[in-house]
Design a protein around this motif. Structure first.
Motif, PDB file in Angstrom:
ATOM      1  N   PRO A   1       7.395 -10.994 -36.477  1.00 58.55           N
ATOM      2  CA  PRO A   1       8.118 -11.420 -35.285  1.00 58.55           C
ATOM      3  C   PRO A   1       8.172 -10.310 -34.242  1.00 58.55           C
ATOM      4  CG  PRO A   1       9.315 -12.014 -37.287  1.00 58.55           C
ATOM      5  CD  PRO A   1       8.195 -11.111 -37.688  1.00 58.55           C
ATOM      6  N   PRO A   2       8.310 -10.679 -32.961  1.00 58.86           N
ATOM      7  CA  PRO A   2       8.282  -9.674 -31.894  1.00 58.86           C
ATOM      8  C   PRO A   2       9.503  -8.785 -31.901  1.00 58.86           C
ATOM      9  CG  PRO A   2       8.843 -11.835 -31.015  1.00 58.86           C
ATOM     10  CD  PRO A   2       8.447 -12.048 -32.442  1.00 58.86           C
TER      11      PRO A   2
ATOM     12  N   GLY B   1      18.595  -7.874 -37.934  1.00 58.82           N
ATOM     13  CA  GLY B   1      17.697  -8.178 -36.835  1.00 58.82           C
ATOM     14  C   GLY B   1      17.651  -7.078 -35.792  1.00 58.82           C
ATOM     15  N   LEU B   2      18.813  -6.540 -35.446  1.00 62.38           N
ATOM     16  CA  LEU B   2      18.864  -5.456 -34.464  1.00 62.38           C
ATOM     17  C   LEU B   2      18.166  -4.204 -34.993  1.00 62.38           C
ATOM     18  CD1 LEU B   2      22.535  -5.954 -33.250  1.00 62.38           C
ATOM     19  CD2 LEU B   2      20.481  -6.233 -31.839  1.00 62.38           C
TER      20      LEU B   2
ATOM     21  N   ASP C   1      13.608  -9.575 -30.836  1.00 66.94           N
ATOM     22  CA  ASP C   1      13.841  -9.934 -29.438  1.00 66.94           C
ATOM     23  C   ASP C   1      14.935 -11.002 -29.351  1.00 66.94           C
ATOM     24  OD1 ASP C   1      12.669 -12.353 -30.115  1.00 66.94           O
ATOM     25  OD2 ASP C   1      10.840 -12.028 -28.957  1.00 66.94           O
ATOM     26  N   GLU C   2      15.329 -11.367 -28.118  1.00 68.61           N
ATOM     27  CA  GLU C   2      16.464 -12.271 -27.931  1.00 68.61           C
ATOM     28  C   GLU C   2      16.210 -13.649 -28.532  1.00 68.61           C
ATOM     29  OE1 GLU C   2      19.524 -11.686 -26.875  1.00 68.61           O
ATOM     30  OE2 GLU C   2      18.953  -9.575 -26.782  1.00 68.61           O
TER      31      GLU C   2
ATOM     32  N   ALA D   1      18.499 -15.196 -31.468  1.00 73.16           N
ATOM     33  CA  ALA D   1      19.191 -16.475 -31.305  1.00 73.16           C
ATOM     34  C   ALA D   1      18.963 -17.372 -32.528  1.00 73.16           C
ATOM     35  CB  ALA D   1      18.716 -17.179 -30.037  1.00 73.16           C
ATOM     36  N   ARG D   2      17.739 -17.384 -33.030  1.00 70.45           N
ATOM     37  CA  ARG D   2      17.459 -18.195 -34.227  1.00 70.45           C
ATOM     38  C   ARG D   2      18.189 -17.637 -35.450  1.00 70.45           C
ATOM     39  NH1 ARG D   2      14.120 -22.216 -34.674  1.00 70.45           N
ATOM     40  NH2 ARG D   2      12.865 -22.856 -32.873  1.00 70.45           N
TER      41      ARG D   2
END
Length: 314
Positions: free
Chosen positions: A2-3, A213-214, A219-220, A224-225
């Motif tokens: 993931p990005p 995730g952070l 990415d945003e 969000a997911r």
């Protein structure tokens, strides 16, 4: 992969758990890993007061599912996050969780005598020591997180600290607990009950996933997911807790059952019935899995943990 939200190269990593192994083995490996991290973070040799650190270690190193650290690891490893930052985040969320349990068990709150099959902290020590142990664990969580995340690219560490603070305080766990205490003696409606538990229980679960995730530079869109996933499993976790309080085995749970009914608390089974509560929890897990759909096999452990939440017996 993931990005990431930044183009900075990842920091050096500590050895990772092999997520290609069966999920039960990965979970066991992560549980062993967090126990070692917590043991080091609460080193009695570095403490100024022997009784206080003993109480902190008593409450923290007493087993438990370690669900929140598992969510940190499962999310962060899927994004190839640095191991040092994940260890720090996993330890920090567990310290916040344990501090909340110590305070929840106090006579001024739920007045519980058993936690994880042993006397609660205030029973094993005394109320004043238990209060201080909780206070110290909350502070130590931020020391641990700020130290372990310090090597991450600049935007990440402050965001992680803010994430944990928001999940712990007025707009998270503490705020939810205040709503719970204020509801004593009257029944909440279903919408109000869900709101309370999205704060009291769900905020720290959501923070656990977002911290992973952070740390991995998500990415945003991906955050969000992950947030949708975490919101669903956090509420499903509480519904399952309410069900277990009705029909669980005290020996398996490590605490007495029926406390919610004795205290006349608003619960999902009381408002919806047992079977509709089960159905609601399963539907929430289905939503959580849908949120992970664009992610590859790296998210399989997150999927396994979502299913575990509605199947667990303790």
């Amino acid at each position: 992969m993931p990005p990431r939200s930044d183009a900075s190269p990842p920091a050096p990593r500590t050895p990772a758990v092999n997520t290609a192994i069966p999920p039960e083995q990965a979970i066991a490996a992560y549980q062993e890993r967090i126990e070692a991290v917590l043991d080091r973070a609460l080193d009695p040799a570095a403490a100024p007061d022997a009784r206080l650190i003993e109480a902190m270690r008593y409450a923290t190193l007493s087993g438990g599912k370690r669900l929140r650290p598992l969510l940190v690891y499962a999310t962060g490893e899927a994004l190839d996050a640095p191991g040092t930052a994940l260890d720090a985040a996993a330890a920090a969320v567990e310290m916040i969780h344990v501090y909340s349990l110590i305070h929840d068990d106090l006579p001024a709150m739920d007045d519980d005598e058993l936690r994880r099959g042993r006397p609660t902290c205030h029973r094993a020590f005394d109320e004043a020591t238990a209060i201080l142990a909780g206070d110290a664990l909350q502070a130590q969580a931020f020391v641990t997180l700020s130290t372990g995340a310090s090597a991450l690219p600049a935007p990440r560490a402050p965001a992680m600290l803010q994430e944990l603070a928001l999940a712990s305080g007025l707009h998270g766990m503490a705020g939810g607990q205040a709503i719970d205490l204020g509801a004593s003696g009257h029944q909440l409606g279903l919408e109000a009950l869900e709101h309370m538990h999205r704060l009291k229980t769900g905020a720290l679960i959501r923070a656990s996933v977002r911290l992973g995730g952070l740390a991995g530079g998500a990415d945003e869109a991906l955050l969000a997911r992950l947030t949708d996933y975490a919101g669903c499993i956090g509420l499903a976790f509480q519904i399952r807790d309410d069900i277990l309080d009705v029909e669980g085995d005290p020996e398996t749970l490590g605490k007495a059952c029926g406390a919610d009914a004795r205290l006349e608390k608003s619960t999902f089974p009381a408002l919806m019935g047992l079977e509709p509560s089960r159905e609601r929890a399963v539907a929430l897990v289905d939503q959580a899995l849908e949120a992970l759909q664009p992610l590859g096999a790296e998210a399989d452990l997150l999927r396994h943990l979502a299913r575990y939440i509605v199947d667990r017996i303790h």
